[in-house]
Design a protein around this motif. Structure first.
Motif, short mmCIF file in Angstrom:
data_model
loop_
_atom_site.label_atom_id
_atom_site.label_comp_id
_atom_site.label_asym_id
_atom_site.label_seq_id
_atom_site.Cartn_x
_atom_site.Cartn_y
_atom_site.Cartn_z
N MET A 1 0.92 -1.31 -0.07
CA MET A 1 0.08 0.03 -0.29
C MET A 1 0.80 1.45 0.05
O MET A 1 1.86 1.26 1.18
N SER A 2 1.16 2.70 -1.07
CA SER A 2 0.96 3.36 -0.97
C SER A 2 0.77 4.38 -0.13
O SER A 2 -0.43 4.43 0.60
N ALA A 3 1.92 4.85 0.27
CA ALA A 3 1.39 6.43 1.72
C ALA A 3 1.27 7.07 0.75
O ALA A 3 1.23 8.34 1.32
N CYS A 4 1.58 7.52 -0.48
CA CYS A 4 1.31 8.63 -1.41
C CYS A 4 0.26 8.27 -2.22
O CYS A 4 0.13 8.86 -3.50
N ALA A 5 -0.92 7.51 -2.20
CA ALA A 5 -1.50 7.39 -2.94
C ALA A 5 -3.21 8.92 -2.58
O ALA A 5 -3.49 8.18 -3.32
N GLY A 6 -2.64 9.19 -2.24
CA GLY A 6 -3.92 10.20 -1.77
C GLY A 6 -4.59 10.76 -0.26
O GLY A 6 -3.33 11.11 -0.01
N ASP A 7 -5.21 11.35 -0.06
CA ASP A 7 -5.54 12.35 1.24
C ASP A 7 -5.50 11.31 1.73
O ASP A 7 -5.25 11.51 3.58
N GLY A 22 -4.26 15.32 16.92
CA GLY A 22 -2.56 14.89 17.43
C GLY A 22 -2.74 14.19 18.38
O GLY A 22 -2.02 13.74 19.13
N ALA A 23 -4.20 13.25 18.30
CA ALA A 23 -4.14 11.99 19.71
C ALA A 23 -4.25 10.64 18.88
O ALA A 23 -3.47 10.73 17.21
N PHE A 24 -3.71 9.78 19.79
CA PHE A 24 -2.97 8.72 19.95
C PHE A 24 -4.11 7.02 20.53
O PHE A 24 -4.96 8.29 21.28
N PRO A 25 -4.78 6.34 19.69
CA PRO A 25 -3.31 5.97 18.93
C PRO A 25 -3.93 6.49 17.50
O PRO A 25 -5.18 6.61 17.30
N VAL A 26 -2.98 6.24 16.52
CA VAL A 26 -3.14 6.71 15.33
C VAL A 26 -2.78 5.78 13.86
O VAL A 26 -1.46 5.03 14.21
N THR A 27 -3.10 5.35 12.66
CA THR A 27 -2.88 4.87 12.22
C THR A 27 -2.34 5.37 10.75
O THR A 27 -3.27 6.16 10.50
N VAL A 28 -1.31 4.58 10.38
CA VAL A 28 -1.06 5.66 8.64
C VAL A 28 -0.61 4.70 7.97
O VAL A 28 -0.90 3.30 8.33
N SER A 29 -0.12 4.76 6.77
CA SER A 29 0.04 3.79 5.42
C SER A 29 0.86 4.27 4.63
O SER A 29 1.73 5.49 4.55
N GLY A 30 1.84 3.66 4.68
CA GLY A 30 3.08 3.24 4.14
C GLY A 30 3.58 2.64 3.22
O GLY A 30 2.27 1.94 2.80
N ASP A 31 4.41 2.29 2.66
CA ASP A 31 4.50 1.93 1.45
C ASP A 31 4.78 -0.07 1.07
O ASP A 31 4.31 -0.20 1.56
N ALA A 32 4.78 -0.19 2.85
CA ALA A 32 4.80 -1.44 4.27
C ALA A 32 3.83 -1.75 4.00
O ALA A 32 4.00 -2.79 4.02
#
Length: 292
Positions: A1-7, A22-32
């Protein structure tokens, strides 16, 4: 999954509701793939010069514990002997990171860090300005600085838009040759730096190369001269000592419009090759050359 696929890629769907504060937990997407971060990271290791610049720009600099050897900006970045080219999981883990940011998965480093249970975010080189903005937003979400990240993106967008607006209309369609080294390696419009030239309405001579080589073809002196670029950008001034004067001394290059008319941009190699916020500096300097 690309971290640069859009918003959506900036935070991942799971984190979208919480990152505004800025609250946690947070899920982000990267290239892996996706990464869930339970608490604000306080010991970040950056193995990417571009990511290092982004982290400091969004106000996460005090959370950065260590950076690789290429991360030489800003000056206060805690540069170490960690190599981004031959990364070593144990050496990285020795800094006890609660987040590692990478731009390449060399030597299987992502799996190696995963085996050591080190949270890892892989953000590879983007192909467009929009994708680079998404990376800033991803890092903002991952570090607890979403608002600052949004401000950085807006500032870069505004500065680039103003730079584009400042150049004369006749710039549209001008041919540009971007030089990565004196052996005529270049970058097409399908690359990050190529997208900057597209924003100015420039025609990239590298786009006509017979072999695009993933966006970075090797051209020839004859090809470049024959394309008669009206603008030449030397992104090899630091690595290879290239200058406008040296360019003019190459055989037949004194006939190139960019050389004859004084539109040779001696760029800083790092600024021209990284996809952090300093791309706005590059755009402004480019605009100044185009304005003459």
């Amino acid at each position: 999954m690309s971290a640069c696929a859009g918003d959506d890629a900036a935070t991942g769907d799971a984190g979208a509701a919480t990152t505004a504060t800025g609250a946690f937990p947070v899920t982000v997407s990267g290239d892996a793939g996706e990464l869930t971060i339970d608490e604000r990271p306080e010991a970040i290791v950056s193995m990417s010069a571009s990511a290092t610049e982004m982290l400091f720009a969004i106000g996460a600099g005090d959370q950065v514990e260590a950076v690789d050897t290429t991360s030489d900006f800003p000056a206060e970045a805690p540069t170490t002997d960690l190599s981004a080219f031959t990364p070593n999981a144990e050496a990285i883990a020795a800094h006890a990171p609660d987040l590692v940011v990478l731009s390449d998965d060399l030597n299987g480093i992502v799996d190696a860090l995963d085996a050591l249970e080190v949270p890892t975010l892989l953000l590879g080189a983007p192909d467009t300005l929009e994708e680079s903005y998404a990376q800033v937003q991803t890092l903002g979400a991952a570090t607890g600085h979403p608002d600052e990240a949004a401000d950085v993106v807006a500032d870069v967008q505004d500065r680039i838009a103003a730079a584009v607006e400042s150049v004369p209309a006749e710039v549209q369609g001008m041919r540009v040759y971007h030089e990565l080294d004196p052996s005529f390696y270049s970058a097409t419009s399908e690359t990050f730096i190529g997208s900057v030239y597209s924003a100015f309405g420039l025609e990239n001579v590298a786009d006509g190369a017979a072999d695009a080589s993933g966006g970075y073809p090797q051209l020839s002196a004859e090809y470049v001269v024959g394309q008669a670029p009206g603008l030449v950008v030397l992104a090899d001034t630091v690595c290879c000592g290239q200058t406008a004067a040296a360019l003019a001394e190459r055989p037949a290059f004194d006939t190139v419009p960019a050389v004859r008319e004084g539109r040779v941009f001696e760029a800083d190699d790092d600024i021209a090759s990284r996809w952090g916020p300093r791309v706005a500096d590059f755009a402004e300097s480019l605009a100044a050359v185009l304005r003459g």
